[in-house]
Design a protein around this motif. Sequence first.
Motif: not given
Length: 324
Positions: A1-18, A85-95
């Motif tokens: 089974m493929l495990k999936t990446f998911a973060l429920s945090i909203s971008l607006a709230a995360a940007v305010a925090a970090v 969520a990936a923007i907030v986490q700061g990944v290096d790239g997206i496909i």
Amino acid sequence: MLKTFALSISLAAAVAAVGVPPAAAAPKGKDAQVTILVSALSYSFPHFVFLQEQLEDEAAKIGKVKVLRSDGQLSAPKQIADIEAAIVQGVDGIIIAPADADALAPAVREAIQAGIPVVTIDRPVNGVPEVIANVAANNVIGAVRQGEAVAAQFPKGATIVNLQGIPGDKTANDRNKGVHQALDSKPDLYKFVAEQTARFSRDQGLAVTENLLTGLAATPAVIVAGNDDSALGAAQAVAARGLKGKIAIFGYDGSSDALKAVQSGDLAATVDQFPGKQGRIAVRTLVDYIREGVKPAKNDILVEPVAITKANLGSAERFPLISQ
């Protein structure tokens, strides 16, 4: 089974925090650790499961590449949330294989503006030329090959049912265009007696085929389908009516199930669009850019599909999976 990446945090709230991640000013370096998000259209499609597996195998060969899996679930809102969520986490790239080419454009643009390079796969987003590359099959050519396979099996002509893909989807449109391009030049020989969407779904392929076979005045000689799932659904409907061997069914994707069906005679052919090759090209293209700033020569990197029949079954990308 493929495990999936998911973060429920909203971008607006995360940007305010970090805070917003800074734009990347320079390549990370040849041996840098890289983290990328891969947002698949849906893991309910064997096409994307195989693509993901091959992409991750290539990432392992490259080395120091961490892949975060995200099941897009055929949902633009889900993919948008995962990109944010990936923007907030700061990944290096997206496909990403976008569920909606228009709806995903703002989120993809936002990622690029945050310094995160993006490669689209299987299908592009609209109006975002800044993506590093779009890696996909040439679906028009692939569907031309599908139509040519029909013509080769039925040189004296045939009546055809066309099970189309998701309405408005570029992949579906290209495949519909290609099969018509191959067969419309001889309207005296090849006649489309019914065309209806089956939404790339096995269940819809079954249901739509059942309805069409009930409503048509005569049994068609051929069913062409926008993907293998809808073709396999059509094969179920054909078998249930005792018409196996009387209707030739042509799929598209080169999935393991479709290759088995070609081998058994349930399908006349499928079209291999080499998803594994697409995944390998996409991850290498993105990592090369992240580490060394190298862009591909062309923005569109198109893989040419091949029609697969019993005669050339061994050349299919996933043939080893059915021969084990």
